[in-house]
Design a protein around this motif. Sequence first.
Motif, PDB file in Angstrom:
ATOM      1  N   ARG A  18     -33.116 -57.229  -4.453  1.00 26.08           N
ATOM      2  CA  ARG A  18     -33.212 -55.942  -3.736  1.00 26.08           C
ATOM      3  C   ARG A  18     -34.521 -55.241  -4.076  1.00 26.08           C
ATOM      4  O   ARG A  18     -35.199 -54.714  -3.193  1.00 26.08           O
ATOM      5  N   SER A  19     -34.884 -55.237  -5.334  1.00 31.18           N
ATOM      6  CA  SER A  19     -36.136 -54.619  -5.757  1.00 31.18           C
ATOM      7  C   SER A  19     -37.323 -55.309  -5.073  1.00 31.18           C
ATOM      8  O   SER A  19     -38.232 -54.644  -4.556  1.00 31.18           O
ATOM      9  N   GLN A  21     -37.290 -57.005  -2.266  1.00 26.03           N
ATOM     10  CA  GLN A  21     -37.266 -56.700  -0.831  1.00 26.03           C
ATOM     11  C   GLN A  21     -37.857 -55.330  -0.557  1.00 26.03           C
ATOM     12  O   GLN A  21     -38.672 -55.167   0.362  1.00 26.03           O
ATOM     13  N   LEU A  22     -37.476 -54.340  -1.349  1.00 26.24           N
ATOM     14  CA  LEU A  22     -37.999 -52.982  -1.164  1.00 26.24           C
ATOM     15  C   LEU A  22     -39.509 -52.953  -1.364  1.00 26.24           C
ATOM     16  O   LEU A  22     -40.246 -52.340  -0.589  1.00 26.24           O
ATOM     17  N   PHE A  23     -39.971 -53.616  -2.411  1.00 27.79           N
ATOM     18  CA  PHE A  23     -41.399 -53.585  -2.701  1.00 27.79           C
ATOM     19  C   PHE A  23     -42.186 -54.388  -1.670  1.00 27.79           C
ATOM     20  O   PHE A  23     -43.260 -53.973  -1.237  1.00 27.79           O
ATOM     21  N   THR A  25     -41.399 -54.747   1.420  1.00 26.05           N
ATOM     22  CA  THR A  25     -41.437 -53.913   2.614  1.00 26.05           C
ATOM     23  C   THR A  25     -42.570 -52.903   2.510  1.00 26.05           C
ATOM     24  O   THR A  25     -43.333 -52.701   3.455  1.00 26.05           O
ATOM     25  N   PHE A  26     -42.715 -52.287   1.357  1.00 32.54           N
ATOM     26  CA  PHE A  26     -43.814 -51.350   1.150  1.00 32.54           C
ATOM     27  C   PHE A  26     -45.174 -52.041   1.284  1.00 32.54           C
ATOM     28  O   PHE A  26     -46.096 -51.529   1.906  1.00 32.54           O
ATOM     29  N   GLN A 111     -41.415 -44.767  -5.760  1.00 32.52           N
ATOM     30  CA  GLN A 111     -40.416 -44.555  -4.706  1.00 32.52           C
ATOM     31  C   GLN A 111     -39.439 -45.719  -4.639  1.00 32.52           C
ATOM     32  O   GLN A 111     -38.234 -45.514  -4.477  1.00 32.52           O
ATOM     33  N   VAL A 112     -39.942 -46.933  -4.772  1.00 32.69           N
ATOM     34  CA  VAL A 112     -39.075 -48.111  -4.769  1.00 32.69           C
ATOM     35  C   VAL A 112     -38.107 -48.032  -5.945  1.00 32.69           C
ATOM     36  O   VAL A 112     -36.904 -48.241  -5.790  1.00 32.69           O
ATOM     37  N   GLU A 115     -35.491 -45.364  -5.334  1.00 35.87           N
ATOM     38  CA  GLU A 115     -34.481 -45.787  -4.363  1.00 35.87           C
ATOM     39  C   GLU A 115     -33.494 -46.765  -4.992  1.00 35.87           C
ATOM     40  O   GLU A 115     -32.281 -46.639  -4.828  1.00 35.87           O
ATOM     41  N   LEU A 116     -34.009 -47.708  -5.753  1.00 33.14           N
ATOM     42  CA  LEU A 116     -33.163 -48.712  -6.387  1.00 33.14           C
ATOM     43  C   LEU A 116     -32.228 -48.083  -7.421  1.00 33.14           C
ATOM     44  O   LEU A 116     -31.064 -48.460  -7.536  1.00 33.14           O
TER      45      LEU A 116
END
Length: 141
Positions: A18-19, A21-23, A25-26, A111-112, A115-116
Amino acid sequence: MRGLHADTGYLLYRLGLRSGQLFNTFLQGSGLRLRHYAVLRFLAASEGALQRELSARLGYDPSAIVGLVDDLEKLGFAERRPSPDDRRSRIVVLTEAGRAFLRDTDTAGLQVTNELLAPLGPADRETLHGLLLRLAGEGLG
């Protein structure tokens, strides 16, 4: 608690995915991936590194490191230079453009993380970070 969520290792794996994926995406707009970012962060904390050292410390295949460094060189974020200790070897160093990119990503990285870790308060976040540091030891570079 039963099933996969009873397995701490699996939960860590899922949180890592998940981490990432979020990063990723950024980073998407920059053309880089989390693996590039990891190389840049490692170089920022050093005076440069041999590609084999990057491979060993980051846990990436040596051939993957070559491609990552090639990508970073094309963007002007890193460069290969002759090693001061062995002219036959080349070290990878972070450029000023690479440092600027990392400075620009600091806020997004926070921010990532926020959010996590949204379900956790400040004390729990500090505890989690301390526990992860203990678990990582020297194994994660």
